[in-house]
Design an enzyme around this catalytic site. Sequence first.
Site, PDB file in Angstrom:
ATOM      1  CB  SER A  15      58.757  53.235  89.331  1.00 31.94           C
ATOM      2  OG  SER A  15      58.725  54.522  88.783  1.00 31.94           O
TER       3      SER A  15
ATOM      4  CB  SER B 247      60.236  54.504  85.745  1.00 27.91           C
ATOM      5  OG  SER B 247      60.746  54.007  86.964  1.00 27.91           O
TER       6      SER B 247
ATOM      7  CE  LYS C   5      62.997  51.100  86.798  1.00 28.32           C
ATOM      8  NZ  LYS C   5      62.209  51.792  87.831  1.00 28.32           N
TER       9      LYS C   5
END
Length: 432
Positions: A137, A113, A38
């Site tokens: 997330s 996310s 990420k």
Amino acid sequence: MGSKMSFDKPDPDNAFITLCREIDYQEGPLSGIPIAIKDNISTAGIQTTCGSKILKGYIPPYDAHVITLIRSAGGAIVGKTNMDEFGMGTTTESSAFGPTTNPVDPTRVPGGSSGGSAAAVASGLVRMALGTDTGGSIRCPASFCGIVGLKPTYGRVSRYGLIAYANSLEQIGPLARNVRDCALLYSCIAGYDPRDGTSLDLPAPTPLRSEIQGKRIGVPAEFFGEGVDPAVASVVQSGIQRLEELGAVIVPCSMPSMRYALAAYYVTSMSEASSNLGRYDGVRYGQAPDTVRSWHDAYSEIRRAGFGEEVRRRILLGSFALSAGYQGKYYAKAQAARQMVRDDFERLFESVDIIAGPTMPTVAFRLGETSDPLSMYLADILTVPANLAGVPALSVPCGTAHGMPVGLQLIGRHFAEDEILAAALAFEEGSA
Ligand code: GLN
């Protein structure tokens, strides 16, 4: 001995912000496994943007602790994945690099996310990925894309090198297509790091086993309350029934603090975000002003242009909640509510081993469907309690509703990752 691999794949879901085409890796338990990271986790020499214009072009001079660990375990870091800007969202639509789509149905979001990480795993571009989970997330995109995702206990995985959104809530964790891969990546990143003041020195994770027999599984009525799509609820209910058939004891229970959890989460996370994001001035990377003006004007202009709408909203709301005269009314109240959530978990874990329910109240939204921020915040109701209490939680695929994946959430006691992974493996094997 180091080896090299090249990674040159099409990315139809826009899962990546940055792809590394030539990758070096070493021997180890993750040898040559393609892993996506990420884009809020610092990678030396590889651009790290947090999905924001304000960090475009930022190349960290150092690796996050988890990256050092993955590299030494032989993992091949193939790129940095798309995400909601600074982790603020549930859809990956707030990225400055365009939305990621769901590999199961490209008219839908992958969740967020950590949507890029989940899409990269679900589409088969990589075998595993790292995400971060401040309020869901990792678990939300795992649920929406039909894969496994684990948010470890607060303090179990070092946050050194993670670009902060809300420090007191977030953890880095693995996403993978099955429980075995998820546990493998988890075992490589868990452990003590003196550079993170909240890191804990605990024994290494035990080898993964499959175990559900005799486990007491609490099912809070509130996890099936208002707002939970009945089609999702029924898929998860049959998943829970499957746990019972595999030997678990199902214990209906109640978590009254769920009424306050979402408000406590949003006041806390926005307050922490408003303070964390104060450091971005856009002077060394990101948006620079074309004309030189007073410091005050330049700073406002850079921040207005560099941050997206959702991030600006949260900075404003968070600053308001912390401002003199309102702190007691909002921030202090949120901390009291947070304590109620912790107390509820503590009480429940006296009589049950694991808490189970849906990960998300719905299946993946269609792109553009949650343009109203409040309706998007409501989708986090089932994931935020674990962050508020710091307990570990995972999402494992449980079936489909409306043709889309549904995740079963398993929440454990502090540091009981091994126990929820063992239950998830038994569930996965039993469902196969
Ligand atoms: N959707 C939640 C939020 O917007 C959770 C995000 C996260 O876990 N990073 O804050």
